[in-house]
Design a protein around this motif. Structure first.
Motif, short mmCIF file in Angstrom:
data_model
loop_
_atom_site.label_atom_id
_atom_site.label_comp_id
_atom_site.label_asym_id
_atom_site.label_seq_id
_atom_site.Cartn_x
_atom_site.Cartn_y
_atom_site.Cartn_z
N ALA A 99 -21.93 -50.14 -10.82
CA ALA A 99 -23.34 -49.82 -11.05
C ALA A 99 -24.26 -50.44 -10.01
O ALA A 99 -25.27 -49.84 -9.63
N GLU A 100 -23.92 -51.65 -9.52
CA GLU A 100 -24.88 -52.40 -8.73
C GLU A 100 -24.45 -52.73 -7.31
O GLU A 100 -25.28 -52.91 -6.44
N ASP A 101 -23.13 -52.88 -7.06
CA ASP A 101 -22.72 -53.38 -5.74
C ASP A 101 -21.26 -53.02 -5.50
O ASP A 101 -20.37 -53.88 -5.54
N VAL A 102 -21.00 -51.74 -5.20
CA VAL A 102 -19.63 -51.27 -5.12
C VAL A 102 -18.86 -51.88 -3.95
O VAL A 102 -17.63 -51.97 -3.98
N ARG A 103 -19.56 -52.35 -2.93
CA ARG A 103 -18.90 -52.97 -1.78
C ARG A 103 -18.94 -54.51 -1.87
O ARG A 103 -18.82 -55.19 -0.85
N SER A 133 -30.32 -54.08 -2.79
CA SER A 133 -29.90 -55.45 -3.04
C SER A 133 -28.45 -55.52 -3.49
O SER A 133 -28.00 -54.75 -4.34
N THR A 134 -27.74 -56.50 -2.94
CA THR A 134 -26.40 -56.82 -3.42
C THR A 134 -26.51 -57.74 -4.63
O THR A 134 -27.61 -58.21 -4.98
N ILE A 135 -25.38 -58.01 -5.26
CA ILE A 135 -25.38 -58.95 -6.38
C ILE A 135 -25.81 -60.33 -5.91
O ILE A 135 -26.55 -61.04 -6.61
N ASP A 136 -25.38 -60.71 -4.71
CA ASP A 136 -25.82 -62.00 -4.15
C ASP A 136 -27.34 -62.05 -4.06
O ASP A 136 -27.97 -63.06 -4.43
N GLN A 137 -27.93 -60.98 -3.55
CA GLN A 137 -29.39 -60.94 -3.41
C GLN A 137 -30.08 -60.96 -4.76
O GLN A 137 -31.13 -61.60 -4.93
N GLN A 138 -29.53 -60.28 -5.75
CA GLN A 138 -30.15 -60.27 -7.08
C GLN A 138 -30.14 -61.67 -7.69
O GLN A 138 -31.10 -62.07 -8.35
N ILE A 139 -29.05 -62.41 -7.48
CA ILE A 139 -28.99 -63.79 -7.97
C ILE A 139 -30.05 -64.64 -7.29
O ILE A 139 -30.78 -65.41 -7.94
N ILE A 140 -30.16 -64.52 -5.98
CA ILE A 140 -31.15 -65.30 -5.23
C ILE A 140 -32.56 -64.97 -5.71
O ILE A 140 -33.38 -65.87 -5.92
N LYS A 141 -32.83 -63.69 -5.86
CA LYS A 141 -34.18 -63.27 -6.27
C LYS A 141 -34.54 -63.81 -7.65
O LYS A 141 -35.64 -64.32 -7.87
N SER A 142 -33.63 -63.69 -8.61
CA SER A 142 -33.93 -64.11 -9.98
C SER A 142 -33.97 -65.62 -10.13
O SER A 142 -34.72 -66.16 -10.94
N ARG A 143 -33.18 -66.32 -9.31
CA ARG A 143 -33.08 -67.77 -9.45
C ARG A 143 -34.11 -68.53 -8.63
O ARG A 143 -34.62 -69.57 -9.06
N LEU A 158 -32.39 -62.33 2.09
CA LEU A 158 -31.21 -61.98 2.89
C LEU A 158 -30.52 -63.22 3.44
O LEU A 158 -29.29 -63.34 3.39
N VAL A 159 -31.32 -64.16 3.95
CA VAL A 159 -30.74 -65.38 4.53
C VAL A 159 -30.00 -66.17 3.46
O VAL A 159 -28.86 -66.62 3.66
N LEU A 160 -30.62 -66.36 2.31
CA LEU A 160 -30.00 -67.15 1.25
C LEU A 160 -28.79 -66.45 0.65
O LEU A 160 -27.81 -67.10 0.24
#
Length: 724
Positions: A99-103, A133-143, A158-160
């Motif tokens: 659903a969110e980040d197939v790669r 946004s990737t899952i990594d980016q979603q975590i960074i954004k929400s946190r 992106l950097v984080l």
């Protein structure tokens, strides 16, 4: 200098511009680097060190030996431990990847293909319309970042995200995501992570989810409060099937599993989310931690938090606060009718006067309906519970004693040349001459106003402010009747000097905080202050005991609590009902009312005392009393005349006085005494009405409101005239 060299020299203004631009670029880059460095340190503390997995343990020290109150997980203090990748079937995590980040397993925290697609859409829309946004980016954004959609925030993200991906394994990152992903709201609270979502929507644990159910949850991420089976079943089904298709295309499920999953209907089976116990107390405790040491330790997790809660007292307080509204509504039809508009609320606060520890805190009748903490955030008129400070001011001034005679008769207080105020007793009756003790124990308004006039309202203001109220009290004649709004926390703390004979303690919930390594982050220091002399406070204590023995709090004797002390507080408009009472190791306040001020039409004896009595009789507490300090004298007094008792007078009572203030005249006795009593001391009864009719309330409220407005308006005018 040769002509050739001058020809190749840059203009001075251009050189300065280039230098300025270089400096600006350098400073901007330096600032951005510092910003990234700070966020990277947070990333290390909050995620990379895995402290978010460690439980936060709440420990009570109310009874000196540690008792574990709760074990909580995550930044939002959930009761269930974090879900691990190993504990859930592969199809659950893969549904979210589809659903969110197939790669997800093939990029380095950012997905160039996704970014290119999003960039093309943003250029076409002339705004940031897609994120990629990737899952990594979603975590960074929400946190760590805000939700604003700007290029600066996106570059930081992106950097984080790259740093996160480099410092943690893919499974660790996916675990964080699955535990934090937002999946809607329930009961006014966010549904976070697949554990809460699967329990709420499918009444099962994540490990039990079928392929289709996992795909439904993953499909809700984009609009979890809109795209639900109840609201948009066709959209939910289409989104689920699309996710199942992606999973099949990547060989995460086979054709048979795909076909089987599509055959299931899309519907929720209502379940519940396990909630932390003692929600009002824990919310206040959390706020205290944020105030004292900030939010970062909570985010990092793994804390040991030592508090002052008495778990038994807290459970009983919550139970009674939840039941009391229905019990009152069953007896009084107008409350039942009003409750259809807004719920009747009950708040309770218990403080140990020996050290200030908050033993129980219930901010309302139902946390799920209203988490508003009425013990600290609400400000209401305390009514007659405020009279205590007026009478203490009178006793301490030595202008009055417990046996002083006050006149309970109509009085007009002149406020200015053209305006006046006429106070009334609750029942509209007058009783002639009464002793100060009788006036206090039966909460008579008119004698209280007369007493305040005699000693000066400034004494009352000074006494109340010394006892810790934060409000700046207006010096108006109605002040001792409790017309100024205060918080329950202030009022309860202001009663701690009475069992302590003049020493006030500051309430607190949080005793100590330690991190996962055992380092002490915070420790409470006892705050106490002498606010009144022990002798005067002891005299007031005997008056507060009399309220329960003979006065408006006598209903407590039905609960076996005739030994406690306290004061009722029915506001002048019957909108608030209070009782503040104490024993040596517990000061407890109860408030009953409606948030928007609808009339209760009940006295505190009818509304607040039954809750207080049921609560205190259900928990262990000390039954002793403060010992009489130096500076007080005991005498046998005729309770009707306030004079020294002698043979031939009615049975005496033992009364207490500050040294040098006891009466010197003896009561009239014999035949002459009977005549005097009939003429001057023939009193009406002191019963406080339990409830009043709607017609009585309307007349009463209009009279009181008019009187109060006249009093406050006139005094405002005088202050403007004299500049004070």
């Amino acid at each position: 200098m040769s002509r050739l060299s001058r020809t190749h020299q840059l203009p001075r203004w251009l050189t300065r511009s280039i230098v300025a631009i270089a400096v600006v670029v350098f400073l901007a880059f330096a600032a951005f680097s510092i910003y990234i460095f700070i966020l990277n340190r947070r990333l290390t503390r909050e995620l990379v060190n895995h402290s978010w997995r460690a439980p936060t343990v709440i420990v009570s020290m109310a009874h000196r030996s540690p008792v574990r109150v709760a074990t909580l997980y995550g930044v939002d203090w959930r009761t269930t431990p974090p879900v691990t990748i190993a504990a859930v079937p592969d199809h659950v995590s893969r549904a979210f990847l589809a659903a969110e980040d197939v790669r997800f397993h093939h990029h380095v925290g950012i997905d160039p293909i996704g970014i290119a697609r999003a960039l093309f859409e943003n250029i076409r829309a002339h705004r940031i319309a897609a994120g990629g946004s990737t899952i990594d980016q979603q975590i960074i954004k929400s946190r760590f970042l805000s939700q604003e959609r700007t290029w600066r925030r996106k570059i930081t993200e992106l950097v984080l995200a790259v740093l996160l991906d480099a410092r943690m394994s893919k499974n660790e990152i996916l675990e964080i995501y699955l535990n934090d992903v937002y999946l809607g709201h329930s009961g006014g609270k966010p549904v976070l992570g697949i554990d809460e979502a699967s329990r709420l929507y499918f009444d099962k644990r994540p490990s039990e989810l079928r392929v289709d159910e996992a795909a439904v949850l993953a499909g809700m991420i984009r609009a979890p409060n809109r795209d639900t089976p109840e609201k948009r079943p066709d959209v939910v089904r289409a989104r689920r099937d699309a996710i199942l298709g992606v999973m099949r295309d990547h060989d995460w499920i086979n054709d048979a599993q795909f076909a089987e999953a599509k055959r299931h209907s899309v519907e929720f089976r209502g379940g519940t989310i396990p909630r932390a116990p003692y929600p009002f107390y824990l919310r206040a405790l959390r706020a205290g931690i944020v105030k004292e040491i900030g939010v970062s330790p909570i985010i990092e997790g793994g804390l040991t938090i030592v508090c002052e809660m008495d778990p038994d007292a807290q459970r009983n307080a919550e139970r009674l606060a939840a039941r009391a509204p229905a019990q009152l509504e069953a007896t009084h039809s107008w409350l039942r009718a009003q409750a259809r508009t807004e719920p009747l609320q009950v708040a309770l606060l218990s403080i140990d006067p020996r050290n200030g520890g908050v033993r129980a805190l219930v901010g309302g009748s139902d946390y799920n309906l209203s988490p508003f903490d009425r013990t600290s955030a609400m400000h209401r008129q305390p009514g007659s519970a405020f009279k205590t400070f007026a009478y203490l001011a009178a006793i301490a001034s030595k202008k009055a004693t417990t046996a002083s005679l006050l006149l309970d008769a109509p009085v007009t207080v002149e406020l200015s040349d053209k305006e006046s105020w006429q106070p009334h007793n609750y029942d509209g009756r007058y009783r002639g001459r009464v002793t100060l003790r009788e006036s206090f124990e039966h909460s008579l308004n008119v004698p209280t106003v007369r007493l305040t006039e005699d000693i000066g309202v400034s004494r009352v203001v000074d006494t109340a402010e010394a006892f810790g109220f934060e409000e700046k009290f207006a010096k108006i004649p109605a002040l001792p009747l409790g017309v100024t709004e205060v918080s329950m926390r202030e009022l309860t703390a202001a009663y701690t000097p009475f069992p302590n004979l003049g020493v006030r303690v500051e309430p607190y919930l949080l005793r100590e905080v330690r991190n996962s390594a055992g380092k002490q982050l915070y420790v409470h220091e006892l705050e106490q202050k002498r606010v009144a002399n022990a002798d005067a406070t002891y005299v007031l204590h005997t008056l507060l005991r009399g309220v329960v023995q003979r006065g408006t709090g006598s209903r407590l004797k039905r609960y076996g609590l005739g030994y406690v002390a306290g004061k009722t507080g029915t506001t002048s408009d019957y909108r608030d009902a209070w009782f503040v009472g104490y024993v040596p190791d517990m000061v407890t306040s109860v408030w009953v009312g409606f948030d928007h001020g609808a009339p209760l039409r009940l006295s505190s004896g009818e509304a607040a005392i039954p809750i207080w009595g049921a609560y205190m009789s259900s928990i262990p507490h000390l039954h002793s009393e403060p010992k009489a300090p130096a500076g007080v004298t005991f005498r046998e007094i005729d309770s009707e005349t306030g004079m020294l008792w002698q043979d031939g007078c009615p049975p005496p009572i033992q009364e207490v006085f500050l040294d040098g203030t006891a009466p010197t005249h003896k009561c009239p006795s014999g035949f002459f005494g009977n005549i005097v009593r009939r003429v001057f001391f023939d009193r009406d009864n002191f019963d406080e009405p339990a409830a009043i009719t709607l017609e009585q309330f309307r007349k009463w409220a209009n009279d009181v409101d008019r009187s109060r407005r006249d009093a406050e308006g006139a005094w405002d005018k005088l202050r403007r005239i004299f500049g004070r």
